[in-house]
Design an enzyme around this catalytic site. Structure first.
Site, PDB file in Angstrom:
ATOM      1  N   TYR A 157       8.455  11.662  -1.182  1.00  0.00           N
ATOM      2  CA  TYR A 157       7.359  12.501  -0.598  1.00  0.00           C
ATOM      3  C   TYR A 157       7.581  12.302   0.843  1.00  0.00           C
ATOM      4  CZ  TYR A 157       3.011  12.649   1.743  1.00  0.00           C
ATOM      5  OH  TYR A 157       1.633  12.899   2.219  1.00  0.00           O
TER       6      TYR A 157
ATOM      7  N   SER B  19       6.988  12.539   5.105  1.00  0.00           N
ATOM      8  CA  SER B  19       6.332  11.680   6.276  1.00  0.00           C
ATOM      9  C   SER B  19       6.840  12.434   7.341  1.00  0.00           C
ATOM     10  CB  SER B  19       6.098  10.682   6.125  1.00  0.00           C
ATOM     11  OG  SER B  19       5.165  10.277   7.223  1.00  0.00           O
TER      12      SER B  19
ATOM     13  N   LEU C  76      -0.894   7.672   9.060  1.00  0.00           N
ATOM     14  CA  LEU C  76      -1.705   6.818   7.087  1.00  0.00           C
ATOM     15  C   LEU C  76      -0.357   7.435   6.198  1.00  0.00           C
ATOM     16  CD1 LEU C  76      -3.751   7.245   5.458  1.00  0.00           C
ATOM     17  CD2 LEU C  76      -3.866   9.840   5.414  1.00  0.00           C
ATOM     18  N   GLU C  77       0.326   8.568   6.191  1.00  0.00           N
ATOM     19  CA  GLU C  77       1.343   8.455   4.912  1.00  0.00           C
ATOM     20  C   GLU C  77       2.452   7.216   5.289  1.00  0.00           C
ATOM     21  OE1 GLU C  77       1.975  13.301   4.818  1.00  0.00           O
ATOM     22  OE2 GLU C  77       3.133  12.279   6.051  1.00  0.00           O
ATOM     23  N   PHE C  78       2.928   6.693   6.418  1.00  0.00           N
ATOM     24  CA  PHE C  78       3.667   5.222   6.881  1.00  0.00           C
ATOM     25  C   PHE C  78       2.854   4.368   6.100  1.00  0.00           C
ATOM     26  CE2 PHE C  78       5.534   2.291   9.321  1.00  0.00           C
ATOM     27  CZ  PHE C  78       6.399   1.704   9.064  1.00  0.00           C
TER      28      PHE C  78
END
Length: 531
Positions: A340, A342, A413-415
């Site tokens: 994924y 980011s 948010l992804e982190f």
């Protein structure tokens, strides 16, 4: 009656005529039992016969006379050699004084033909003699006596040389063996050359030289007649007043196993006694030192070479090892995506992801890549879908450039979702890509990026940090792509799952995802809110 005769020829036999010596010549004088030839010439050389006769018998003896041209008082041919023991006393007398035809004479002594003898407390000239009270090495050498006498109104002279040699003092004269010593062991190697040394002491004896030899099984080398055994004549190691320390070596060109059972004995002998001693043999255990040394050297060189190759090609070695022995994570988990990604939107990072990173990972390396902007469905909840995508991925790849990822809401948010998944034991691993900014203020952006990366590393959140170096990192053979592949899941050449298994895993994954999504979302949201 005593008569003197002379052969008429210089080389005579017993049958050649003899003529009486003409005593009327003025150069010839018979005095008592001596015949004096005064002022001898070269023609006086020859064989002279002294005959003693009475009424019933006759006895004669021959004497050869050799006349040499005058040279000096120290003529080697007229020397008489005597040996005098050290520390003893001795008196030198000039020969033939008792046969002089006159009582009027005087004697002069010379030492080494250079000067008169100087009296000292250990040696002095006493009348016609030289008295040595204590023989020392310094008194050895040539002594010459010159006698002047009167005969028939004329003065004549003759000289005689005495060569004095200092020898060892009186004492035990038995020979001794010095080596091999008692209890000494000689080590031999079967099939190789062996040398045995016999060292002996031979004390001085008048007109005698001792003997040293080797025997094998009580037989001399001459009796054995074996060409493998040789023993050159002994050599003198030390000569102290004719007391000799000598050495004789026994050479065995090729030592056999049978020789270990033989007796090798050294003998030393003179007229005063004999001594012998056998040597003790032991076989040397062969140690392949050369082979061991070469093997160790080759091993060390190979180890050094492997170390250098590993330091230079460690990335290639790790990748090769993973491809041979690594476990494909697709066989051990129910994840849907390998990676994924980011990144901060509307930045250089987005262009890098879309044009370079995504293409290489999917097309060249065969990874399944999840990008939220591309793979999310319209109308869904951003937070929930983000949490689901992260939890269904094996690696979270975060692109950092001057902390830009932390200023973008979606990237942040992804982190945080990835960090929360790591903290709660999920099998998501965080990998940072340090992206070098292309702006003019490169130094400032690079410094900020380093600060962010260091903070993450200090917190032990990131699995690894891989740095993008622009054009240098573009080729697929660059260190960037090799380092990145080390942090991504293993891809084996043959995937050991069938389509049926994949279908079951997909069903199981869908079920788990539906079952765990609310719980996962709740946990990650809680983490985000607390952050």
């Amino acid at each position: 009656m005593l008569f003197w005769y002379r052969h008429t020829r210089s080389h005579t036999s017993d049958h050649e005529p003899e003529e009486p010596v003409d005593l009327s010549l003025r150069t010839v004088l018979k005095y008592r039992g001596a015949l004096w030839i005064q002022l001898a010439s070269m023609q006086d050389s020859g064989m002279y016969i002294c005959m003693l006769r009475n009424m019933t018998s006759c006895v004669k003896i021959s004497v050869r006379l050799e006349v040499f041209p005058p040279n000096s008082l120290c003529n080697d041919t007229l020397q008489h050699k005597i040996s005098v023991p050290i520390q003893s006393n001795y008196t030198l007398r000039c020969p033939n004084l008792q046969h002089l035809p006159s009582n009027t004479y005087n004697v002069t002594w010379y030492y080494e033909c250079r000067s008169n003898i100087i009296n000292s407390y250990m040696m002095e000239v006493h009348g016609d003699e030289v008295v040595i009270y204590q023989m020392l090495t310094m008194y050895a050498g040539l002594y010459t006596c010159v006698v002047h006498y009167q005969s028939n109104g004329h003065t004549f002279h003759y000289s005689h040389g005495i060569n004095v040699k200092a020898v060892s003092s009186k004492g035990p004269k038995q020979p001794k063996i010095l080596n091999p010593a008692v209890g000494e062991t000689n080590t031999v190697t079967v099939g190789k050359k062996a040398d045995f040394v016999c060292r002996a002491f031979l004390p001085y004896l008048d007109d005698e030289q001792g003997q040293v030899w080797w025997s094998i099984n009580n037989k001399t080398l001459e009796e054995l007649s074996d060409s493998r055994y040789t023993s050159p004549a002994f050599r003198v190691l030390l000569n102290y007043h004719d007391d000799l320390t000598v050495e004789r070596v026994l050479n065995v060109s090729q030592f056999n196993a049978d020789d270990l059972s033989k007796e090798f004995r050294c003998y030393v002998h003179n007229s005063q006694g004999i001594a012998s001693r056998a040597i003790t043999l032991t076989e040397e255990v062969y140690i392949p030192s050369v082979e061991l040394g070469c093997g160790l050297g080759v091993t060390l060189a190979l180890a050094l070479l492997l170390f250098v190759l590993y330091r230079v090609f460690w990335l290639e070695v790790h990748l090769l090892y993973r491809s041979w022995f690594g476990t494909d994570e697709r066989d051990t988990d129910d994840k849907e995506y390998d990676v994924y990604i980011s990144y901060a939107r509307n930045t250089e990072e987005e262009e890098f992801v879309m044009t370079t990173l995504r293409h290489v990972l999917e097309s060249e390396f065969g990874y399944t890549v999840c990008i939220f902007d591309r793979d999310s469905l319209p109308g869904g909840t951003v937070t929930e879908e983000t949490l689901q995508f992260v939890s269904r991925s094996r690696r979270l790849l975060v692109i950092l450039s001057a902390c830009s990822a932390f200023r973008d809401g979606q990237a942040l948010l992804e982190f945080r979702a990835g960090v929360a998944a790591m903290l709660h034991g999920a099998s998501v691993k965080l990998v940072l890509i340090q992206f070098k900014s292309g702006n003019k203020d490169t130094t400032k952006h690079t410094s900020k990026t380093h600060t962010c990366v260091k903070e993450l590393q200090r917190a032990r959140i990131a699995l690894a940090v891989v740095r993008w170096e622009g054009e240098k990192s573009t080729p697929l053979t660059s260190h960037f792509w090799k380092r990145l592949r080390l942090q991504l899941p293993v891809r084996t050449s043959v995937h050991a799952t069938t389509n049926h298994t994949e279908h079951n895993q997909t069903a199981k994954h869908t079920h788990n995802t539906k079952q765990q999504s609310p719980e996962t979302a709740e946990l990650m949201m809680e983490t985000i809110q607390h952050s």
